[in-house]
Structure formats: structure tokens, C-alpha cells
Scaffold this active site. Structure first.
Site, PDB file in Angstrom:
ATOM      1  N   ASN A 213       0.883  -1.165   0.000  1.00 23.90           N
ATOM      2  CA  ASN A 213       0.000   0.000   0.000  1.00 23.90           C
ATOM      3  C   ASN A 213       0.922   1.217   0.000  1.00 23.90           C
ATOM      4  O   ASN A 213       1.483   1.571   1.035  1.00 23.90           O
ATOM      5  CB  ASN A 213      -0.887  -0.049   1.247  1.00 23.90           C
ATOM      6  CG  ASN A 213      -1.887   1.082   1.303  1.00 23.90           C
ATOM      7  OD1 ASN A 213      -1.864   1.994   0.455  1.00 23.90           O
ATOM      8  ND2 ASN A 213      -2.756   1.044   2.287  1.00 23.90           N
TER       9      ASN A 213
ATOM     10  N   ARG B 164      -2.635  -2.148  -3.381  1.00 19.94           N
ATOM     11  CA  ARG B 164      -3.861  -1.401  -3.162  1.00 19.94           C
ATOM     12  C   ARG B 164      -3.825  -0.197  -4.099  1.00 19.94           C
ATOM     13  O   ARG B 164      -2.900   0.620  -4.037  1.00 19.94           O
ATOM     14  CB  ARG B 164      -3.920  -0.919  -1.717  1.00 19.94           C
ATOM     15  CG  ARG B 164      -5.185  -0.176  -1.453  1.00 19.94           C
ATOM     16  CD  ARG B 164      -5.302   0.224  -0.018  1.00 19.94           C
ATOM     17  NE  ARG B 164      -6.604   0.809   0.198  1.00 19.94           N
ATOM     18  CZ  ARG B 164      -7.050   1.166   1.386  1.00 19.94           C
ATOM     19  NH1 ARG B 164      -6.294   0.999   2.446  1.00 19.94           N
ATOM     20  NH2 ARG B 164      -8.249   1.681   1.512  1.00 19.94           N
TER      21      ARG B 164
ATOM     22  N   HIS C  40     -13.029   2.602  -0.146  1.00 18.87           N
ATOM     23  CA  HIS C  40     -12.948   1.628   0.960  1.00 18.87           C
ATOM     24  C   HIS C  40     -13.510   0.261   0.560  1.00 18.87           C
ATOM     25  O   HIS C  40     -13.906  -0.541   1.423  1.00 18.87           O
ATOM     26  CB  HIS C  40     -13.709   2.112   2.219  1.00 18.87           C
ATOM     27  CG  HIS C  40     -12.976   3.156   3.007  1.00 18.87           C
ATOM     28  ND1 HIS C  40     -13.604   4.223   3.600  1.00 18.87           N
ATOM     29  CD2 HIS C  40     -11.671   3.300   3.287  1.00 18.87           C
ATOM     30  CE1 HIS C  40     -12.720   4.978   4.217  1.00 18.87           C
ATOM     31  NE2 HIS C  40     -11.523   4.436   4.040  1.00 18.87           N
TER      32      HIS C  40
ATOM     33  N   ARG D 195     -10.325  15.265   6.835  1.00 21.80           N
ATOM     34  CA  ARG D 195     -11.125  15.602   5.646  1.00 21.80           C
ATOM     35  C   ARG D 195     -12.517  16.052   6.062  1.00 21.80           C
ATOM     36  O   ARG D 195     -13.077  15.548   7.028  1.00 21.80           O
ATOM     37  CB  ARG D 195     -11.242  14.384   4.722  1.00 21.80           C
ATOM     38  CG  ARG D 195      -9.970  14.081   3.979  1.00 21.80           C
ATOM     39  CD  ARG D 195     -10.089  12.800   3.164  1.00 21.80           C
ATOM     40  NE  ARG D 195      -9.264  11.751   3.710  1.00 21.80           N
ATOM     41  CZ  ARG D 195      -9.379  10.459   3.415  1.00 21.80           C
ATOM     42  NH1 ARG D 195     -10.296  10.057   2.567  1.00 21.80           N
ATOM     43  NH2 ARG D 195      -8.587   9.569   3.958  1.00 21.80           N
TER      44      ARG D 195
ATOM     45  N   GLU E 262      -8.013  -5.335   5.086  1.00 21.96           N
ATOM     46  CA  GLU E 262      -7.910  -5.071   3.649  1.00 21.96           C
ATOM     47  C   GLU E 262      -6.748  -5.838   3.019  1.00 21.96           C
ATOM     48  O   GLU E 262      -6.836  -6.296   1.884  1.00 21.96           O
ATOM     49  CB  GLU E 262      -7.731  -3.558   3.423  1.00 21.96           C
ATOM     50  CG  GLU E 262      -8.993  -2.775   3.735  1.00 21.96           C
ATOM     51  CD  GLU E 262      -8.734  -1.393   4.311  1.00 21.96           C
ATOM     52  OE1 GLU E 262      -8.051  -1.302   5.360  1.00 21.96           O
ATOM     53  OE2 GLU E 262      -9.197  -0.412   3.729  1.00 21.96           O
TER      54      GLU E 262
END
Ligand code: ADP
Length: 386
Positions: free
Chosen positions: A4, A84, A172, A232, A370
Site C-alpha cells: 500500500n 492497493r 474503501h 477531511r 484489507e
């Protein structure tokens, strides 16, 4: 190997390439540059010895990681690398083995995710150089949401923008794939019904699933929309952006920095983007930030129940969803009207089913993973490609 790659960090995980996909190690190279350093851990969390830095590029980071891993497993060879990748556009609905042509296709999505996609692709290029024999597989955060109906994917802009790709992609997806798969394993009846998964971490979003397929998500065109996050803003009136540009005179870079890095829990509290710090703080601004976070989750949950025509299960995951009993309680308790509620002792334990037996909506925690989704997809895609 699962990678990732971010702008200045590289997270990775190593799995045995057998049927069990046993986790062997996880690692992180942070602050890639003059201060870049590798941290390596065994699955039980113990630190493993690492070669020293500095690590100035993704390539150096990978080489040093491999060197350190070979101290623990001298015969280690990398059979396949899974990546990813934040954006797969409309074309990529499943993991794909990366070729030079695919890499070019993925570059076309850089304007849609300028803060993530270039770094994800830099990670693929570095891995192609470091492991030229190993198949490279890209796994997309957007792919899981390609089953959305038109009304969820579109904005009410002139149709030409939809055709040019200005639509809600949702993110996601790798986390939702893992958690929905676990739900189907543990509670197939629930997974066949109307489910909302709340992935609440530094990035946060929710996904509505009907019969296991994503029908709506709170993140849209970018990973800014929906819930407020660590830094965010989440959902924002587009008029605010116009005001920032025209009246406050912000450049597009400054506006981007404001919305991605200075807003959310950090912006509202003025204290931290970290939920643990906010929960520990007595400052009213910390309270306000948590209140806004849970209020927006409840609002979106109501909207998702409307999109689903009701709700059978709510599943929490992500650093906050898995660990904050307070956030889970503050989301569920005021939504008794929808059948939501948590049993205090079960909620404090934070494991498995949190709702009382017989409750109309089953509330659960399922820790996400993940990396494991990427590892599985990488093994299967590499095998299928021979
Ligand atoms: P990322 O999106 O970067 O993967 P994580 O899923 O690790 O992030 O989530 C990070 C968030 O989880 C942080 O806000 C952190 O404070 C929060 N968190 C982790 N542990 C706890 C805890 N015990 N209580 C409350 N919040 C927690």
C-alpha cells in the site's frame, strides 16, 4: 507481498503463498526521504530487526524490506505482489494482473485521485523493478461499488459530465469486501438482507449492501465526501468551495489542502485528528467534533436505511468503529426509532454482536483486514494467469 504505497510511506504485509495465506510479517516505511525508516513486525506484534535507513525512494524501501525479511526467512522469495490502488474507474470491477498497458490505463485515473493514485502507481513500478519475475496484481478501492444503481452514481450535473466520469465511485471497497465476506461466513441470513457497514478510521465512509452487493456509499467522486474524517471535511455544500476560491482567494492547491488535511475532526476541534485524543480531552471543541462525527453518521445511516428500505444489520469496523465504545453508543442510542441499540456490556467488550438478543437490528463489530483481501485476490489472479 501486499503493498500500500502512499506519498511518503509504504505499508506492506507478507503472507505464505499457500492455501492458508498465513501472515508472516507486516512492515511500514515512513517518511520516505532523508528520514525514511523501516519498521517490521511479526504477526504477534513483536518488532523484527531491520536494516538501517535512510530510505529515499519506494524502490530503496522495498529492497531494504526484502533484505530485512531475508534475515528472518533466508529462503524467502516473493511469488506475487498485490497492490492497493485507490481508483479503478469504471473499467476495473475486479483485481487485474498489471501489464505496461494496464499501468497506462490506470494513469488515466490520476486526475480523479491526484493525492493517492500517482503514489499507488509508483509502488507498482518500484515492485516491478524489485521483483521482475513476480506477477503484480492491482486491487481497487472502487471496484466493490460498481453495482450501484444510476441514481446513486450520478450527480445532477449536465449529463455530459457523467459520461466524462464525473460520478460517485465510492471507496474503501477492499474493506467492505472483507467485512461483508466475514458477515456472510458468520451470519449468512443477515448478509442476505439489508446491511450497512460503517468503516470508521482516519478515513471514514459507510456502505449500504443489499444481498451482499453495494447499492450506496457515502464517499462519492472523491474520498472527501460523506462522513467527516480525521482531517477531511466530508459532505460540504459545493457553494462553500466556490466561496473559498472566489471570496477567500484560495488557490486550488490551498483549497485542496484545507479540505483534505486541515478539516474534519482536526479542523473542528483545533486539537487533533485522533479520536483517542479527542475522547480524552475535556475541551468543548473536542466534544463538538465528536458530536458532529456521530451526528453525520446517524444522518447517513437514516439515508442508507431509506435507500435499502429498512435495516437488518449495522457493522462497525476501522480503528474507531472497532475500538470506540463511546462512538458506537452515540451512534446507536439515539436511533432506537430505527431499531438500533447496543447492550452496554457487549459494547464495552467490542467483539462480535453488540445488540441485545432479539433486537430488530443486529449491531456488530467485525475487524477489517484489507491486506488479506488483497493477498487472496493476488494469489488467485496470479494463479489464474498461470
Ligand atoms: P486508517 O484509516 O489510517 O487506517 P485506522 O483505521 O487505524 O486509520 O483508525 C485510526 C483512528 O482510530 C484514529 O482516530 C484513532 O484515534 C482511532 N482509534 C484507535 N484506537 C482507538 C480507541 N481505543 N478508542 C478510540 N479511537 C481509537
Amino acid at each position: 507481498m501486499v503493498l500500500n504505497a502512499g506519498s511518503s510511506s509504504l505499508k506492506f504485509a507478507i503472507y505464505g503463498a499457500d492455501a492458508a495465506l498465513a501472515p508472516l510479517a507486516t512492515g511500514l516505511v515512513d517518511r520516505i526521504g532523508p528520514e525514511g525508516r523501516l519498521h517490521l513486525q511479526s504477526p504477534d506484534g513483536a518488532a523484527l530487526p531491520t536494516a538501517p535507513g535512510p530510505l529515499s525512494t519506494h524502490g530503496e524501501a522495498l529492497e531494504t524490506a526484502l533484505e530485512s525479511l531475508r534475515r528472518a526467512w533466508p529462503a524467502l522469495s516473493v511469488a506475487a505482489v498485490g497492490h492497493r490502488v485507490v481508483h479503478g474507474g469504471l473499467a476495473f470491477e475486479a483485481p487485474v494482473r498489471v501489464t505496461a498497458a494496464i499501468l497506462e490505463d490506470l494513469r488515466a485515473f490520476i486526475p480523479f485521485a491526484p493525492l493517492h493514485q500517482p503514489h499507488n502507481l509508483a509502488g507498482i513500478e518500484a515492485a516491478m523493478l524489485a521483483f521482475p519475475e513476480a506477477p503484480q496484481v492491482a486491487c481497487f478501492d472502487t471496484a466493490f461499488h460498481r453495482s450501484h444503481p444510476f441514481v446513486n452514481d450520478t450527480f445532477a450535473l449536465p449529463r455530459a459530465y457523467f459520461d466524462k466520469g464525473v460520478r460517485r465511485y465510492g471507496f474503501h471497497g477492499l474493506s467492505y469486501e472483507y467485512v461483508s465476506g466475514e458477515l456472510a461466513r458468520r451470519a449468512p441470513d443477515l448478509a442476505a438482507g439489508r446491511v450497512v457497514i460503517a468503516h470508521l478510521g482516519n478515513g471514514a465512509s459507510m456502505c449500504a449492501l443489499k444481498g451482499g452487493a453495494s447499492v450506496a456509499s457515502t464517499m462519492g467522486f472523491s474520498a472527501l465526501d460523506g462522513l467527516p474524517m480525521g482531517t477531511r471535511c466530508g459532505q460540504l455544500d459545493p457553494g462553500v468551495v466556490l466561496y473559498l476560491l472566489t471570496e477567500e482567494g484560495l488557490s486550488s492547491e490551498e483549497a485542496s489542502d484545507l479540505l483534505y488535511r486541515q478539516s474534519g475532526l482536526l479542523g473542528l476541534s483545533g486539537i487533533s485528528n485522533d479520536m483517542r485524543e479527542l475522547e480524552a480531552s475535556k475541551a468543548p471543541e473536542a466534544r463538538d467534533a465528536i458530536d458532529y462525527f456521530t451526528f453525520r453518521i446517524r444522518r447517513e445511516l437514516g439515508a442508507m436505511a431509506a435507500a435499502l428500505g429498512g435495516l437488518d444489520a449495522l457493522v462497525f469496523c476501522g480503528g474507531i468503529g472497532e475500538n470506540s465504545a463511546r462512538v458506537r453508543e452515540e451512534v446507536c442510542a439515539p436511533m432506537g426509532w430505527l431499531g438500533l441499540g447496543v447492550d452496554p456490556a457487549a459494547n464495552a467488550s467490542g467483539a462480535g454482536i453488540l445488540s441485545a438478543p432479539g433486537a430488530p437490528v443486529t449491531v456488530m463489530v467485525i475487524p477489517t483486514n484489507e491486506e488479506r483481501v488483497i493477498a487472496r485476490a493476488t494469489r488467485d489472479t496470479a494463479r489464474a494467469a498461470g
